[in-house]
Design an enzyme around this catalytic site. Structure first.
Site, short mmCIF file in Angstrom:
data_model
loop_
_atom_site.label_atom_id
_atom_site.label_comp_id
_atom_site.label_asym_id
_atom_site.label_seq_id
_atom_site.Cartn_x
_atom_site.Cartn_y
_atom_site.Cartn_z
NE ARG A 171 102.10 51.27 62.54
CZ ARG A 171 102.62 50.31 61.78
NH1 ARG A 171 102.32 50.26 60.48
NH2 ARG A 171 103.43 49.40 62.29
CE LYS A 195 105.16 53.02 63.52
NZ LYS A 195 105.53 52.60 64.88
CG HIS A 265 97.19 52.28 68.68
ND1 HIS A 265 97.85 52.11 67.48
CD2 HIS A 265 97.92 51.61 69.61
CE1 HIS A 265 98.93 51.36 67.67
NE2 HIS A 265 98.99 51.05 68.96
NE ARG A 268 98.67 48.99 64.65
CZ ARG A 268 99.20 48.49 63.54
NH1 ARG A 268 98.48 48.39 62.45
NH2 ARG A 268 100.46 48.10 63.52
CG HIS A 291 103.52 44.73 64.45
ND1 HIS A 291 102.70 43.96 65.24
CD2 HIS A 291 103.14 46.01 64.67
CE1 HIS A 291 101.87 44.74 65.90
NE2 HIS A 291 102.12 45.98 65.57
CE1 TYR A 300 97.38 44.49 69.54
CE2 TYR A 300 99.14 43.70 68.13
CZ TYR A 300 98.35 44.73 68.61
OH TYR A 300 98.56 46.00 68.14
#
Length: 320
Positions: A171, A195, A265, A268, A291, A300
């Site tokens: 990210r 995150k 992004h 990514r 994730h 994806y």
């Protein structure tokens, strides 16, 4: 980087217009999200904002009590949001936010039951992300390398940024947070803080290795402030911010013929798609991207399936 105190939710403003007890509940919830759930400041602000909006709806009648919050009130609140022009994606996010709140509020004893458990909200439209084709990614990196060959510090930095974003799929916030010490050239890995402050190691290949080494050897010293630890810095010597990286990627991709308009992004998305098309399994890509759930990564697979369908329609004699 802004200090945590400047990023946090302004609780005095949040509580404005709510009864004192409700304001205190919001404060406890905000601390729960940050300290116990470990959510990002952006997510905390969004969730608290949604809950304040809901409680403002509940307490529009000054005599109302929190016990009035039931599934009917939740539905009426969402209906008002929809009438105000909120998109399906926004409604889905707000429904998720208030479900998180009502579950927490019941566990805490503020609600007798969990009305959010019965709330069904519209599903968000999942738009297929724009991605570069492999040949477009190659063109992007070749053009960037041509600029870096002039040995200008900014060009060296920009080339390293593009190579590392595409090589790792990190990210933009994770890239901007990298320090020089986070790069392990021996193993070709970077240590990323994702995150929820979750750390992971992400590999990168030879082109990114070469680009980052050149930036460190011949470019960074000309820009970085003395004693700074940031891997990527701006022209004033401070840590490169997300806005600068987005502008860099947007401008660089814009010069590639036929490429979709995108920022970091998009790189990514491109990295994840090309990994899957190259044979990587979904679980490995999930770990690389950081994730929390496999559902996020599965988006994806839709990209690759759509691409296969397009190729079939163009190439197979019996496709039409």
């Amino acid at each position: 980087m802004p200090s945590s105190s400047t990023q946090r939710v302004d609780l005095r403003r949040v509580r404005a217009g709510l009864p004192e007890a409700a304001g205190e509940l919001v404060g406890e919830y905000e601390r729960h999200l940050r300290l116990e759930r470990g959510l990002s400041e952006h997510t905390v602000r969004a969730y608290v904002g949604d809950v304040v909006s809901l409680l403002g709806f509940v307490y529009r009648d000054e005599s109302a009590e929190l016990s009035a919050l039931d599934v009917g009130v939740l539905r009426a609140w969402l209906a008002g949001q929809r009438a105000g022009g909120a998109s399906r994606t926004t409604l889905a996010r707000r429904a998720a936010a208030v479900r998180t709140f009502t579950t927490w509020a019941q566990r805490r004893g503020a609600l007798a039951t969990d009305p959010g458990a019965r709330l069904v909200a519209p599903r968000a439209h999942r738009k297929l992300p724009g991605v570069l084709r492999p040949e477009q990614a190659d063109e992007l990196m070749r053009a960037s390398a041509t600029g870096a060959a002039e040995r200008d510090p900014v060009a060296l930095r920009d080339h390293a940024v593009l190579e590392l974003l595409y090589a790792t799929g990190v990210r933009v916030s994770e890239l901007c947070g990298l320090d020089v010490g986070d790069v392990d050239f021996g193993r070709r890995m970077i240590r990323v803080l994702g995150k929820g402050d979750k750390e992971r190691m992400v590999p990168f290949g030879a082109p990114a290795d070469s680009a980052v080494r050149e930036w460190l050897d011949a470019g960074r010293a000309a820009l970085a402030a003395p004693g700074g630890t940031a891997l990527f810095v701006g022209i004033r010597g401070r840590r490169m911010d997300q806005r600068s990286v987005r502008r860099l990627v947007h401008d660089a991709v814009g010069s590639v013929p036929g490429a979709a308009d995108m920022g970091p992004h998009g790189l990514r998305h491109s990295a994840a798609t090309h990994l899957l098309e190259g044979g990587a399994d979904l679980r490995s890509v999930q770990e690389l991207l950081g994730h929390a759930t496999l559902a996020s990564t599965q988006l994806y697979t839709h990209v690759t399936v759509e691409r296969l369908k397009a190729i079939h329609d163009r190439a197979h004699p019996r496709a039409r």
